[in-house]
Design a protein around this motif. Structure first.
Motif, PDB file in Angstrom:
ATOM      1  N   LYS A 139       0.844  -1.187   0.000  1.00 46.11           N
ATOM      2  CA  LYS A 139       0.000   0.000   0.000  1.00 46.11           C
ATOM      3  C   LYS A 139       0.888   1.248   0.000  1.00 46.11           C
ATOM      4  O   LYS A 139       1.847   1.329   0.760  1.00 46.11           O
ATOM      5  CB  LYS A 139      -0.911   0.003   1.218  1.00 46.11           C
ATOM      6  CG  LYS A 139      -1.915   1.117   1.176  1.00 46.11           C
ATOM      7  CD  LYS A 139      -2.922   0.997   2.272  1.00 46.11           C
ATOM      8  CE  LYS A 139      -3.904   2.144   2.161  1.00 46.11           C
ATOM      9  NZ  LYS A 139      -4.898   2.115   3.204  1.00 46.11           N
ATOM     10  N   SER A 147       1.393   5.264   0.531  1.00 45.34           N
ATOM     11  CA  SER A 147       0.829   6.386   1.276  1.00 45.34           C
ATOM     12  C   SER A 147       0.551   7.556   0.335  1.00 45.34           C
ATOM     13  O   SER A 147       1.140   7.647  -0.743  1.00 45.34           O
ATOM     14  CB  SER A 147       1.798   6.830   2.370  1.00 45.34           C
ATOM     15  OG  SER A 147       2.910   7.489   1.791  1.00 45.34           O
ATOM     16  N   HIS A 196      10.486   3.493  -3.329  1.00 48.43           N
ATOM     17  CA  HIS A 196       9.095   3.522  -2.886  1.00 48.43           C
ATOM     18  C   HIS A 196       8.271   2.337  -3.365  1.00 48.43           C
ATOM     19  O   HIS A 196       7.280   1.993  -2.737  1.00 48.43           O
ATOM     20  CB  HIS A 196       8.441   4.838  -3.308  1.00 48.43           C
ATOM     21  CG  HIS A 196       8.974   5.990  -2.533  1.00 48.43           C
ATOM     22  ND1 HIS A 196       8.578   6.256  -1.251  1.00 48.43           N
ATOM     23  CD2 HIS A 196       9.904   6.906  -2.831  1.00 48.43           C
ATOM     24  CE1 HIS A 196       9.245   7.296  -0.797  1.00 48.43           C
ATOM     25  NE2 HIS A 196      10.060   7.709  -1.745  1.00 48.43           N
TER      26      HIS A 196
END
Length: 52
Positions: free
Chosen positions: A5, A7, A38
């Motif tokens: 997931k 952010s 990321h």
């Protein structure tokens, strides 16, 4: 394997990095490092660079 997931801050950072790459303010290598940090599987180890 479950998807990681992302952010809202990371989404904004990735979008900004993509825009900077499109207009030529960021090179491909730097953009790839940001994406890998990321979205990738692990941290990117920085190369030894001389201080200027």
């Amino acid at each position: 394997m479950a998807k990681k997931k992302i952010s809202p801050l990371a989404k904004a950072l990735l979008e900004t990095a993509g825009d900077m790459r499109k207009v030529g303010l960021m090179n491909r290598t730097t953009h790839k490092k940001i994406i890998l940090r990321h979205l990738g599987s692990g941290p990117v180890k920085p190369k030894n660079e001389a201080l200027r």
